[in-house]
Design a protein around this motif. Structure first.
Motif, PDB file in Angstrom:
ATOM      1  N   ILE A  25       0.840  -1.204   0.000  1.00  0.00           N
ATOM      2  CA  ILE A  25       0.000   0.000   0.000  1.00  0.00           C
ATOM      3  C   ILE A  25       0.870   1.248   0.000  1.00  0.00           C
ATOM      4  O   ILE A  25       0.612   2.213  -0.740  1.00  0.00           O
ATOM      5  N   GLN A  26       1.925   1.244   0.815  1.00  0.00           N
ATOM      6  CA  GLN A  26       2.816   2.406   0.849  1.00  0.00           C
ATOM      7  C   GLN A  26       3.525   2.598  -0.488  1.00  0.00           C
ATOM      8  O   GLN A  26       3.679   3.730  -0.958  1.00  0.00           O
ATOM      9  N   ILE A  27       3.952   1.504  -1.078  1.00  0.00           N
ATOM     10  CA  ILE A  27       4.598   1.585  -2.394  1.00  0.00           C
ATOM     11  C   ILE A  27       3.612   2.116  -3.431  1.00  0.00           C
ATOM     12  O   ILE A  27       3.961   2.964  -4.263  1.00  0.00           O
ATOM     13  N   ALA A  28       2.390   1.639  -3.380  1.00  0.00           N
ATOM     14  CA  ALA A  28       1.374   2.083  -4.337  1.00  0.00           C
ATOM     15  C   ALA A  28       1.089   3.576  -4.193  1.00  0.00           C
ATOM     16  O   ALA A  28       0.905   4.287  -5.193  1.00  0.00           O
ATOM     17  N   ASN A  29       1.057   4.056  -2.974  1.00  0.00           N
ATOM     18  CA  ASN A  29       0.701   5.456  -2.720  1.00  0.00           C
ATOM     19  C   ASN A  29       1.828   6.429  -3.027  1.00  0.00           C
ATOM     20  O   ASN A  29       1.582   7.642  -3.144  1.00  0.00           O
ATOM     21  N   THR A  30       3.045   5.922  -3.152  1.00  0.00           N
ATOM     22  CA  THR A  30       4.185   6.820  -3.346  1.00  0.00           C
ATOM     23  C   THR A  30       5.043   6.418  -4.540  1.00  0.00           C
ATOM     24  O   THR A  30       5.169   7.158  -5.512  1.00  0.00           O
ATOM     25  N   VAL A  31       5.630   5.241  -4.473  1.00  0.00           N
ATOM     26  CA  VAL A  31       6.612   4.806  -5.469  1.00  0.00           C
ATOM     27  C   VAL A  31       5.998   4.682  -6.861  1.00  0.00           C
ATOM     28  O   VAL A  31       6.594   5.125  -7.859  1.00  0.00           O
ATOM     29  N   VAL A  32       4.808   4.097  -6.952  1.00  0.00           N
ATOM     30  CA  VAL A  32       4.184   3.869  -8.253  1.00  0.00           C
ATOM     31  C   VAL A  32       3.878   5.178  -8.971  1.00  0.00           C
ATOM     32  O   VAL A  32       3.797   5.229 -10.198  1.00  0.00           O
ATOM     33  N   LYS A  33       3.742   6.256  -8.211  1.00  0.00           N
ATOM     34  CA  LYS A  33       3.436   7.551  -8.809  1.00  0.00           C
ATOM     35  C   LYS A  33       4.665   8.251  -9.391  1.00  0.00           C
ATOM     36  O   LYS A  33       4.556   9.348  -9.954  1.00  0.00           O
ATOM     37  N   SER A  34       5.833   7.621  -9.246  1.00  0.00           N
ATOM     38  CA  SER A  34       7.067   8.197  -9.774  1.00  0.00           C
ATOM     39  C   SER A  34       6.964   8.401 -11.280  1.00  0.00           C
ATOM     40  O   SER A  34       6.400   7.582 -12.002  1.00  0.00           O
ATOM     41  N   ARG A  35       7.538   9.490 -11.769  1.00  0.00           N
ATOM     42  CA  ARG A  35       7.513   9.771 -13.207  1.00  0.00           C
ATOM     43  C   ARG A  35       8.654   9.084 -13.943  1.00  0.00           C
ATOM     44  O   ARG A  35       8.729   9.145 -15.178  1.00  0.00           O
ATOM     45  N   SER A  36       9.548   8.409 -13.200  1.00  0.00           N
ATOM     46  CA  SER A  36      10.667   7.727 -13.851  1.00  0.00           C
ATOM     47  C   SER A  36      10.530   6.210 -13.825  1.00  0.00           C
ATOM     48  O   SER A  36      11.072   5.517 -14.689  1.00  0.00           O
ATOM     49  N   LEU A  37       9.804   5.660 -12.837  1.00  0.00           N
ATOM     50  CA  LEU A  37       9.763   4.212 -12.640  1.00  0.00           C
ATOM     51  C   LEU A  37       9.052   3.503 -13.796  1.00  0.00           C
ATOM     52  O   LEU A  37       7.922   3.837 -14.133  1.00  0.00           O
ATOM     53  N   LYS A  38       9.745   2.509 -14.370  1.00  0.00           N
ATOM     54  CA  LYS A  38       9.194   1.743 -15.484  1.00  0.00           C
ATOM     55  C   LYS A  38       8.866   0.304 -15.111  1.00  0.00           C
ATOM     56  O   LYS A  38       7.970  -0.303 -15.679  1.00  0.00           O
ATOM     57  N   LEU A  39       9.628  -0.262 -14.162  1.00  0.00           N
ATOM     58  CA  LEU A  39       9.377  -1.639 -13.733  1.00  0.00           C
ATOM     59  C   LEU A  39       9.387  -1.726 -12.215  1.00  0.00           C
ATOM     60  O   LEU A  39      10.333  -1.277 -11.576  1.00  0.00           O
ATOM     61  N   LEU A  40       8.323  -2.298 -11.674  1.00  0.00           N
ATOM     62  CA  LEU A  40       8.214  -2.572 -10.245  1.00  0.00           C
ATOM     63  C   LEU A  40       7.998  -4.066 -10.077  1.00  0.00           C
ATOM     64  O   LEU A  40       7.014  -4.618 -10.568  1.00  0.00           O
ATOM     65  N   SER A  41       8.931  -4.718  -9.390  1.00  0.00           N
ATOM     66  CA  SER A  41       8.844  -6.167  -9.220  1.00  0.00           C
ATOM     67  C   SER A  41       8.679  -6.511  -7.743  1.00  0.00           C
ATOM     68  O   SER A  41       9.554  -6.217  -6.921  1.00  0.00           O
TER      69      SER A  41
END
Length: 309
Positions: free
Chosen positions: A134-150
């Motif tokens: 949930i924390q990753i979804a609320n912050t990390v996923v919104k990054s404008r650079s991130l292309k792959l989250l595993s």
């Protein structure tokens, strides 16, 4: 010029010698090579040595892989601090198969705004549950650079999957979401399918293997694929949907879909062959379209029209 990778796999560096000699030599090699890429896999690093290494990292790291090294969130937090202060432009970060846990996710999220260029974040097998997801979804996923989250091989259930599904349809530029071998089940897949079918979805690659998905879930996924028109790759190995599920997926293959991993699902060889043929045709057609588009763009760039992107 592509920078070399300083790579050390499977060499145990535990004990007092690691503190003084091994890590000193490693950092010296890293600095002399002028590389920003360090891969440490299965070295039994553990927290004590990891803390020394983290504090000794040079500046301007581009890629850091600390995989299967028996470190906890205590050590990963120090790596995060070191990278945030010395290498905020790092692009590739992996803590795969370490005990990062939800606590480590909390710390990573608290520092995330300091990182501007991360394109790949690998947290497979890190004992992450719903809270961390949930924390990753609320912050990390919104990054404008991130292309792959595993996030493969964690313990993410319905709440975590729901948060991730909502995040990827909300102004997200993530290309690939890998959540294989979690606690998704058909219920979690149903939530994710709403995102897959959404017109606002950017993400095109999904890893959903080993999630207890049955024929019921596959039928819902098939309908989402048909509505999507964007999905290019889905990993579905080691689920429970069998031959009938394979046929449902075959009937749902859209032109954009070029990869389906259906290993270990009880699907007969002749159907697998038909599926692969259809995917191969899609790949060839896609490659042809890209060549035509490239040729058209080059022509338009000569002043005869507007270049399309």
């Amino acid at each position: 010029m592509e920078k070399k990778v300083v790579k050390v796999d499977g060499v145990s560096i535990t004990g007092p010698q690691a503190n003084n000699d091994w890590i000193t030599k490693l950092i010296s090699t890293l600095i002399k090579s002028k590389t920003g890429k360090l891969y440490l896999n299965s070295n039994d690093l553990r927290d004590s040595n990891a803390l020394i290494l983290a504090n000794a990292l040079p500046s301007n790291m581009e890629e850091l892989v600390i995989a299967n090294n028996s470190i906890s969130c205590t050590a990963s937090n120090v790596f995060i601090d070191s990278l945030a202060s010395k290498s905020p432009h790092i692009k590739y970060l992996s803590f795969e198969d370490n005990s990062i846990t939800d606590e480590g996710c909390t710390y990573l999220v608290s520092k995330w705004d300091l990182f501007t260029n991360i394109t790949h974040l690998i947290l497979d097998g890190c004992e992450i549950g719903d809270e961390g997801a949930i924390q990753i979804a609320n912050t990390v996923v919104k990054s404008r650079s991130l292309k792959l989250l595993s996030l493969n091989r964690n313990i993410i259930g319905l709440d975590g999957i729901t948060a991730l599904a909502e995040a990827i349809t909300n102004d997200c530029v993530l290309d690939s979401l890998q959540v294989g071998d979690n606690d998704m089940g058909d219920e979690g897949l149903t939530v994710l399918c709403k995102a897959i079918a959404s017109e606002s979805l950017w993400t095109t690659e999904f890893g959903l293997g080993k999630n207890g998905i049955t024929l019921q879930g596959i039928r819902i996924l098939a309908e989402a694929i048909k509505q999507s028109r964007k999905v290019t790759s889905i990993i579905l190995n080691s689920n429970k949907f069998g031959q009938q599920g394979g046929q449902v997926l075959y009937d749902s293959i859209i032109p954009s879909l070029v990869k389906l991993n259906l290993d270990d699902n009880g699907i007969e060889a002749d159907l697998i062959e038909k599926i692969n043929k259809k995917l191969s045709d899609n790949f060839e057609n896609s490659a042809m379209e890209q060549r035509i588009k490239f040729s058209s763009n080059a022509f338009c760039g000569s002043g005869f029209g507007k270049r399309t992107i």
